[in-house]
Design an enzyme around this catalytic site. Sequence first.
Site, PDB file in Angstrom:
ATOM      1  N   ARG A   1      -4.923  -0.508   6.674  1.00 43.78           N
ATOM      2  CA  ARG A   1      -4.946  -0.339   5.224  1.00 43.78           C
ATOM      3  C   ARG A   1      -6.372  -0.518   4.728  1.00 43.78           C
ATOM      4  O   ARG A   1      -7.127  -1.354   5.233  1.00 43.78           O
ATOM      5  CB  ARG A   1      -4.019  -1.353   4.540  1.00 43.78           C
ATOM      6  CG  ARG A   1      -2.533  -1.051   4.723  1.00 43.78           C
ATOM      7  CD  ARG A   1      -2.126   0.189   3.929  1.00 43.78           C
ATOM      8  NE  ARG A   1      -0.710   0.541   4.102  1.00 43.78           N
ATOM      9  CZ  ARG A   1      -0.256   1.417   4.993  1.00 43.78           C
ATOM     10  NH1 ARG A   1      -1.106   2.023   5.810  1.00 43.78           N
ATOM     11  NH2 ARG A   1       1.022   1.700   5.065  1.00 43.78           N
TER      12      ARG A   1
ATOM     13  N   GLU B   1      -8.827   5.101  -1.477  1.00 43.40           N
ATOM     14  CA  GLU B   1      -8.502   6.422  -0.939  1.00 43.40           C
ATOM     15  C   GLU B   1      -7.497   7.198  -1.777  1.00 43.40           C
ATOM     16  O   GLU B   1      -7.436   8.430  -1.698  1.00 43.40           O
ATOM     17  CB  GLU B   1      -7.955   6.290   0.482  1.00 43.40           C
ATOM     18  CG  GLU B   1      -6.591   5.633   0.573  1.00 43.40           C
ATOM     19  CD  GLU B   1      -6.074   5.591   2.003  1.00 43.40           C
ATOM     20  OE1 GLU B   1      -5.015   6.164   2.252  1.00 43.40           O
ATOM     21  OE2 GLU B   1      -6.740   4.970   2.861  1.00 43.40           O
TER      22      GLU B   1
ATOM     23  N   HIS C   1      -6.924   9.398   6.584  1.00 46.40           N
ATOM     24  CA  HIS C   1      -5.619   8.765   6.791  1.00 46.40           C
ATOM     25  C   HIS C   1      -4.701   9.682   7.600  1.00 46.40           C
ATOM     26  O   HIS C   1      -3.554   9.954   7.221  1.00 46.40           O
ATOM     27  CB  HIS C   1      -4.976   8.419   5.445  1.00 46.40           C
ATOM     28  CG  HIS C   1      -4.001   7.276   5.523  1.00 46.40           C
ATOM     29  ND1 HIS C   1      -3.876   6.328   4.542  1.00 46.40           N
ATOM     30  CD2 HIS C   1      -3.100   6.939   6.474  1.00 46.40           C
ATOM     31  CE1 HIS C   1      -2.943   5.454   4.878  1.00 46.40           C
ATOM     32  NE2 HIS C   1      -2.461   5.803   6.052  1.00 46.40           N
TER      33      HIS C   1
END
Length: 344
Positions: A235, A264, A296
């Site tokens: 994360r 993000e 991601h």
Amino acid sequence: MLKIAFFDTKPYDKEIFEVLNKDYGFEITYFEERLSDKTVKLTEGFDVVSIFVQDKAPSFVVNKLYEYGVKLIALRCAGYNNVNFKAAQGKVHVVHVPAYSPHAIAEFTMSMMLTLNRKIHKSHNRTKDLNFSLSGLLGFDMYQKTVGVIGTGKIAKILIKILKGFECNVIAYDIYPDNNSAKELGFSYVPLNTLFKESDIITLHCPLTKDTEYIISEKSINKMKDGVMIVNTGRGKLINSKDLIEGLKEHKIGSAALDVYEEEDKYFYEDFSVEGVNDDILSRLITFPNVLITSHQAYFTKEALNNIATTTFNSITQFDEGKPLKNEIAYICDENGCAIKKVN
């Protein structure tokens, strides 16, 4: 028939879910928009709302979902820090996908380490310009390097197996150590400060909680070896990005591989190649030659997408049939906030 609203839907999501839904028969409406206080009105009349990592379900949104008759939030991801559980308590059930493909993320983490270490991305770009020089591409053997793993869940255990195949020395930290796995896989648990001090590479696989937020910061970076490599496929807010930049500038951090970023949600999964990004920290990180950033995508395999869809539909089916929710996130809330009791 349950009516389901899917938010933050990409074409590849819709393709997978539409194929599987032939066996389930749900009435699904797909929204490209992300769930937020501005889009929650779209959920009126639905029974279930399915969201992804960049969707937001703070107290206002959760209360609106309840007001509109939504009874279940089905997360299409493992993380759950984007849901306000205090608002959801007694109103809306919350399920997630605990393990869509731990192999995908573990394998991607290893590939980031190797790419960053051996400068494969830089070499690839050079040879496109017919530059075959090796200057600036020097790496190191993974053999006998010490890799510190923070968090030893399913993903981390698979990664540790891969690292042991490279004959790395693996040390780990977890608030709930799994000593049986440590013995079986050949790694050892150490205090967090010891991990910071001894690791050549540090990789993050812990959930984002109030205790792990900014676990990588100026304070912890100062305890690390000079030239340490930091890898984050967990994360974004596990790392204080400003402190990471300072560590890179001072050459305390030798390199960093980031598949996640603390801000993000404003950019990842979208195309900003024309308009650019209005984020000075992200822009600065991208300029470092020893920083590898991906969007991601560690989870992004065919197997993972299929597992996400299957698990999500199975959870919704369990809810529709009044059965126990296998993947419901159990939590307890009081005046001090909420604590997760069990995550399957």
